[in-house]
Design an enzyme around this catalytic site. Structure first.
Site, PDB file in Angstrom:
ATOM      1  N   THR A 174      -3.122 -11.166   0.880  1.00 19.45           N
ATOM      2  CA  THR A 174      -3.081  -9.707   0.986  1.00 19.45           C
ATOM      3  C   THR A 174      -3.944  -9.042  -0.092  1.00 19.45           C
ATOM      4  O   THR A 174      -4.152  -9.612  -1.172  1.00 19.45           O
ATOM      5  CB  THR A 174      -1.618  -9.231   0.825  1.00 19.45           C
ATOM      6  OG1 THR A 174      -1.596  -7.822   0.636  1.00 19.45           O
ATOM      7  CG2 THR A 174      -0.946  -9.857  -0.400  1.00 19.45           C
ATOM      8  N   ASP A 175      -4.374  -7.817   0.178  1.00 21.99           N
ATOM      9  CA  ASP A 175      -5.120  -7.062  -0.844  1.00 21.99           C
ATOM     10  C   ASP A 175      -4.202  -6.595  -1.975  1.00 21.99           C
ATOM     11  O   ASP A 175      -4.674  -6.159  -3.027  1.00 21.99           O
ATOM     12  CB  ASP A 175      -5.849  -5.860  -0.214  1.00 21.99           C
ATOM     13  CG  ASP A 175      -4.917  -4.835   0.425  1.00 21.99           C
ATOM     14  OD1 ASP A 175      -3.701  -5.110   0.542  1.00 21.99           O
ATOM     15  OD2 ASP A 175      -5.402  -3.751   0.824  1.00 21.99           O
ATOM     16  N   GLU A 176      -2.877  -6.706  -1.764  1.00 22.14           N
ATOM     17  CA  GLU A 176      -1.945  -6.194  -2.775  1.00 22.14           C
ATOM     18  C   GLU A 176      -2.008  -6.999  -4.071  1.00 22.14           C
ATOM     19  O   GLU A 176      -1.554  -6.535  -5.119  1.00 22.14           O
ATOM     20  CB  GLU A 176      -0.516  -6.141  -2.210  1.00 22.14           C
ATOM     21  CG  GLU A 176      -0.477  -5.278  -0.955  1.00 22.14           C
ATOM     22  CD  GLU A 176       0.912  -4.950  -0.419  1.00 22.14           C
ATOM     23  OE1 GLU A 176       1.873  -4.950  -1.199  1.00 22.14           O
ATOM     24  OE2 GLU A 176       1.008  -4.668   0.796  1.00 22.14           O
ATOM     25  N   TYR A 186       6.628  -8.892  -4.386  1.00 25.97           N
ATOM     26  CA  TYR A 186       5.883  -9.440  -3.239  1.00 25.97           C
ATOM     27  C   TYR A 186       4.466  -9.812  -3.644  1.00 25.97           C
ATOM     28  O   TYR A 186       4.028 -10.950  -3.449  1.00 25.97           O
ATOM     29  CB  TYR A 186       5.863  -8.430  -2.080  1.00 25.97           C
ATOM     30  CG  TYR A 186       4.818  -8.744  -1.019  1.00 25.97           C
ATOM     31  CD1 TYR A 186       4.904  -9.898  -0.251  1.00 25.97           C
ATOM     32  CD2 TYR A 186       3.742  -7.887  -0.799  1.00 25.97           C
ATOM     33  CE1 TYR A 186       3.941 -10.200   0.721  1.00 25.97           C
ATOM     34  CE2 TYR A 186       2.776  -8.174   0.165  1.00 25.97           C
ATOM     35  CZ  TYR A 186       2.881  -9.327   0.923  1.00 25.97           C
ATOM     36  OH  TYR A 186       1.932  -9.626   1.879  1.00 25.97           O
ATOM     37  N   LYS A 227       2.511 -13.473  -3.897  1.00 31.97           N
ATOM     38  CA  LYS A 227       1.295 -13.797  -3.124  1.00 31.97           C
ATOM     39  C   LYS A 227       0.152 -14.157  -4.084  1.00 31.97           C
ATOM     40  O   LYS A 227      -0.613 -15.080  -3.827  1.00 31.97           O
ATOM     41  CB  LYS A 227       0.886 -12.630  -2.218  1.00 31.97           C
ATOM     42  CG  LYS A 227       1.810 -12.362  -1.051  1.00 31.97           C
ATOM     43  CD  LYS A 227       1.876 -13.480  -0.029  1.00 31.97           C
ATOM     44  CE  LYS A 227       0.610 -13.658   0.755  1.00 31.97           C
ATOM     45  NZ  LYS A 227       0.781 -14.659   1.862  1.00 31.97           N
ATOM     46  N   ASN A 232      -1.996  -4.270   8.008  1.00 35.04           N
ATOM     47  CA  ASN A 232      -2.182  -4.464   9.447  1.00 35.04           C
ATOM     48  C   ASN A 232      -1.213  -3.600  10.234  1.00 35.04           C
ATOM     49  O   ASN A 232      -0.134  -3.270   9.745  1.00 35.04           O
ATOM     50  CB  ASN A 232      -1.861  -5.918   9.816  1.00 35.04           C
ATOM     51  CG  ASN A 232      -2.933  -6.906   9.441  1.00 35.04           C
ATOM     52  OD1 ASN A 232      -3.159  -7.876  10.149  1.00 35.04           O
ATOM     53  ND2 ASN A 232      -3.614  -6.703   8.317  1.00 35.04           N
TER      54      ASN A 232
HETATM   55  P1  NAD Z   1       5.971 -11.316   9.025  1.00 33.50           P
HETATM   56  O1  NAD Z   1       7.047 -11.035   8.034  1.00 33.50           O
HETATM   57  O2  NAD Z   1       5.891 -10.509  10.266  1.00 33.50           O
HETATM   58  O3  NAD Z   1       6.074 -12.834   9.482  1.00 33.50           O
HETATM   59  C1  NAD Z   1       6.324 -13.878   8.589  1.00 33.50           C
HETATM   60  C2  NAD Z   1       6.689 -15.113   9.413  1.00 33.50           C
HETATM   61  O4  NAD Z   1       6.898 -16.198   8.501  1.00 33.50           O
HETATM   62  C3  NAD Z   1       7.963 -14.956  10.233  1.00 33.50           C
HETATM   63  O5  NAD Z   1       7.786 -15.477  11.527  1.00 33.50           O
HETATM   64  C4  NAD Z   1       8.992 -15.777   9.451  1.00 33.50           C
HETATM   65  O6  NAD Z   1      10.005 -16.339  10.277  1.00 33.50           O
HETATM   66  C5  NAD Z   1       8.098 -16.845   8.849  1.00 33.50           C
HETATM   67  N1  NAD Z   1       8.698 -17.425   7.638  1.00 33.50           N
HETATM   68  C6  NAD Z   1       9.223 -16.738   6.580  1.00 33.50           C
HETATM   69  N2  NAD Z   1       9.700 -17.607   5.672  1.00 33.50           N
HETATM   70  C7  NAD Z   1       9.433 -18.843   6.154  1.00 33.50           C
HETATM   71  C8  NAD Z   1       9.677 -20.160   5.663  1.00 33.50           C
HETATM   72  N3  NAD Z   1      10.306 -20.347   4.498  1.00 33.50           N
HETATM   73  N4  NAD Z   1       9.263 -21.212   6.398  1.00 33.50           N
HETATM   74  C9  NAD Z   1       8.641 -21.023   7.581  1.00 33.50           C
HETATM   75  N5  NAD Z   1       8.412 -19.816   8.115  1.00 33.50           N
HETATM   76  C10 NAD Z   1       8.802 -18.738   7.400  1.00 33.50           C
HETATM   77  O7  NAD Z   1       4.615 -11.251   8.195  1.00 33.50           O
HETATM   78  P2  NAD Z   1       3.174 -10.764   8.657  1.00 33.50           P
HETATM   79  O8  NAD Z   1       3.062  -9.320   8.447  1.00 33.50           O
HETATM   80  O9  NAD Z   1       2.840 -11.353   9.978  1.00 33.50           O
HETATM   81  O10 NAD Z   1       2.281 -11.469   7.531  1.00 33.50           O
HETATM   82  C11 NAD Z   1       1.776 -12.791   7.715  1.00 33.50           C
HETATM   83  C12 NAD Z   1       0.973 -13.192   6.498  1.00 33.50           C
HETATM   84  O11 NAD Z   1      -0.105 -12.288   6.308  1.00 33.50           O
HETATM   85  C13 NAD Z   1       1.770 -13.175   5.197  1.00 33.50           C
HETATM   86  O12 NAD Z   1       1.370 -14.263   4.418  1.00 33.50           O
HETATM   87  C14 NAD Z   1       1.386 -11.858   4.539  1.00 33.50           C
HETATM   88  O13 NAD Z   1       1.474 -11.944   3.144  1.00 33.50           O
HETATM   89  C15 NAD Z   1      -0.053 -11.728   5.008  1.00 33.50           C
HETATM   90  N6  NAD Z   1      -0.564 -10.345   5.116  1.00 33.50           N
HETATM   91  C16 NAD Z   1       0.146  -9.396   5.793  1.00 33.50           C
HETATM   92  C17 NAD Z   1      -0.372  -8.108   5.916  1.00 33.50           C
HETATM   93  C18 NAD Z   1       0.361  -7.027   6.693  1.00 33.50           C
HETATM   94  O14 NAD Z   1      -0.077  -5.872   6.674  1.00 33.50           O
HETATM   95  N7  NAD Z   1       1.421  -7.335   7.418  1.00 33.50           N
HETATM   96  C19 NAD Z   1      -1.585  -7.793   5.318  1.00 33.50           C
HETATM   97  C20 NAD Z   1      -2.286  -8.792   4.625  1.00 33.50           C
HETATM   98  C21 NAD Z   1      -1.753 -10.070   4.543  1.00 33.50           C
HETATM   99  P1  TYD Z   2       4.656  -0.741   4.329  1.00 37.71           P
HETATM  100  O1  TYD Z   2       4.456  -0.660   5.793  1.00 37.71           O
HETATM  101  O2  TYD Z   2       5.964  -1.213   3.800  1.00 37.71           O
HETATM  102  O3  TYD Z   2       3.452  -1.625   3.740  1.00 37.71           O
HETATM  103  P2  TYD Z   2       3.017  -1.892   2.189  1.00 37.71           P
HETATM  104  O4  TYD Z   2       4.096  -1.482   1.287  1.00 37.71           O
HETATM  105  O5  TYD Z   2       2.827  -3.384   2.183  1.00 37.71           O
HETATM  106  O6  TYD Z   2       1.740  -1.133   2.000  1.00 37.71           O
HETATM  107  O7  TYD Z   2       4.384   0.702   3.703  1.00 37.71           O
HETATM  108  C1  TYD Z   2       3.173   1.389   3.916  1.00 37.71           C
HETATM  109  C2  TYD Z   2       3.220   2.637   3.062  1.00 37.71           C
HETATM  110  O8  TYD Z   2       4.248   3.511   3.579  1.00 37.71           O
HETATM  111  C3  TYD Z   2       3.586   2.384   1.618  1.00 37.71           C
HETATM  112  O9  TYD Z   2       2.864   3.281   0.786  1.00 37.71           O
HETATM  113  C4  TYD Z   2       5.069   2.717   1.537  1.00 37.71           C
HETATM  114  C5  TYD Z   2       5.231   3.809   2.583  1.00 37.71           C
HETATM  115  N1  TYD Z   2       6.550   3.833   3.278  1.00 37.71           N
HETATM  116  C6  TYD Z   2       7.260   5.035   3.353  1.00 37.71           C
HETATM  117  O10 TYD Z   2       6.816   6.088   2.858  1.00 37.71           O
HETATM  118  N2  TYD Z   2       8.447   5.023   4.009  1.00 37.71           N
HETATM  119  C7  TYD Z   2       8.992   3.899   4.563  1.00 37.71           C
HETATM  120  O11 TYD Z   2      10.111   3.963   5.118  1.00 37.71           O
HETATM  121  C8  TYD Z   2       8.239   2.687   4.486  1.00 37.71           C
HETATM  122  C9  TYD Z   2       8.775   1.410   5.075  1.00 37.71           C
HETATM  123  C10 TYD Z   2       7.018   2.696   3.832  1.00 37.71           C
END
Ligand code: NAD
Ligand code: TYD
Length: 352
Positions: A134-136, A159, A163, A189
């Protein structure tokens, strides 16, 4: 059929993982896709109904924290490559329970690295460990600037700290043991199958339920939004054509303040639900800020664009509209994931 590659995709039942699995299963019949997922609250096999019977697909219910199981999977399936997405992924949950993030995101990643290193030891160069991050990890930006691949790590939430640590371990395994690795760091995403703890599906769900829309702080925090299928297309090109050992930043170049995004969602929802303009906006409620809330994320993805000719295909208003329509058309999916455990989480998170 013998498969050219047997790719272990971890976290394939989650949001980004399920889009990645679907795309690879359909596009690459010559590969076997082995999806390992613990099916936590965020994992859902309903995300993959349309590919579950494919000849080149196998689901395994298992936990990346389980060292022996991981080794067994590498051996039994003759894993040739890994695309690692499994993680605890929600910042708010990391604030409540940081240890769960340490265990899955750090220990789980190291278990996978260990198994890869020992199973591939005869010929480390022929195999790839691709870590999705992640970019975080870069921390928080002020008004100016973008995250580049060489921006120093400065994670600020449990978090992002977990990461960042997993990224460091992946690089350490490349440097110390010669493992072939790639890492990508992506911005926020959105799209179908995202669990409604995250801002966009939470807002869509709450508007449908006539519930308030909680905005943390003053709503001016900025995120760079990318449609999930564009992230998957980046994962695909990096997996196939990215240089080994490299990091690629992936972003949508779509910076929005949270409040601007929520206004956009409200207006699209009013329109598609046939409500009077302005109805959904009345649900907006400013609530206490997230502790340590990162102000701004924004990605410079020019390396990926120049080297691998990748570009996002869907920009914000269209992508958001498509996402809203998907959630409205898939009410059953949303109902399925907003039952007891979700309601309890919601109550704890928002009603203290
Ligand atoms: P998500 O929470 O939707 O899915 C995570 C999945 O991992 C789930 O299916 C869960 O069951 C599985 N999981 C969790 N713990 C596990 C374990 N101990 N063993 C096996 N499986 C396990 O997450 P996401 O949003 O799809 O993100 C996927 C990846 O991409 C993550 O590594 C996250 O850090 C990264 N990422 C997410 C975003 C975003 O905006 N969502 C952005 C950049 C990077
Ligand atoms: P989120 O979807 O949790 O992603 P991330 O924290 O990984 O960026 O949140 C996106 C943005 O929205 C973040 O600045 C936090 C804000 N947010 C709210 O204002 N209210 C909410 O209920 C949630 C879940 C997030």
């Amino acid at each position: 059929m013998t498969h050219l590659k047997r790719i272990l995709i971890t976290g394939g039942a989650g949001f980004i993982g399920s889009h990645t699995v679907r795309s690879f299963v359909r596009k690459y019949p010559q590969y076997k896709i082995i999806n390992l997922d613990a099916l936590t609250y965020a994992g859902n096999l309903a995300n993959l109904r349309d590919v579950e019977d494919a000849e080149n697909y196998q689901f395994i219910h298992g936990d990346i924290k389980d060292e022996d199981r991981i080794k067994e999977i590498f051996e039994n399936y003759g894993i040739t490559d890994v695309i690692h997405l499994a993680a605890e992924s929600h910042v708010d949950r990391s604030i409540t329970d940081p240890l769960a993030f340490l265990k899955t995101n750090i220990l789980g990643t190291v278990n996978l690295l260990q198994a890869a290193r020992s199973f591939w030891k005869e010929d480390l160069k022929r195999h790839l460990f691709y870590h999705v991050s992640t970019d975080e990890v870069y921390g928080s930006l002020g008004e100016e600037g973008l995250f580049k691949e060489d921006t120093s790590y400065d994670p600020k939430s449990p978090y992002s700290a977990s990461k960042a640590s997993s990224d460091h371990f992946v690089r350490a395994y490349a440097n110390t043991y010669g493992l072939s690795i790639k890492i990508s760091n992506c911005s926020n995403n959105y799209g179908p199958y995202q669990f409604p703890e995250k801002l966009i599906p939470l807002v869509i769900n709450n508007i449908q339920q006539g519930q308030s829309l909680p905005i943390y702080g003053d709503g001016t925090n900025i995120r760079d939004w990318l449609y999930v299928e564009d992230h998957v297309s980046a994962i695909d090109v990096i997996f196939h054509r990215g240089n080994v050992g490299e990091t690629y930043n992936v972003g949508g170049n779509q910076e929005l303040q949270n409040i601007e995004l929520v206004y956009l969602l409200c207006d699209i929802m009013d329109e598609v639900l046939g409500q009077l303009a302005g109805t959904a906006r009345k649900l907006i409620t400013y609530v206490e800020d997230r502790p340590g809330h990162d102000k701004r994320y924004a990605i410079d993805s020019s390396k990926l664009e120049k080297e691998l000719n990748w570009k996002p295909s869907l920009l914000a208003p269209e992508g958001i509209r498509r996402t809203v329509l998907w959630y409205l058309d898939n009410a059953q999916w949303l109902e399925g994931v907003t039952t007891g455990a979700y309601r309890q989480y919601y109550k704890q998170q928002y009603q203290g």
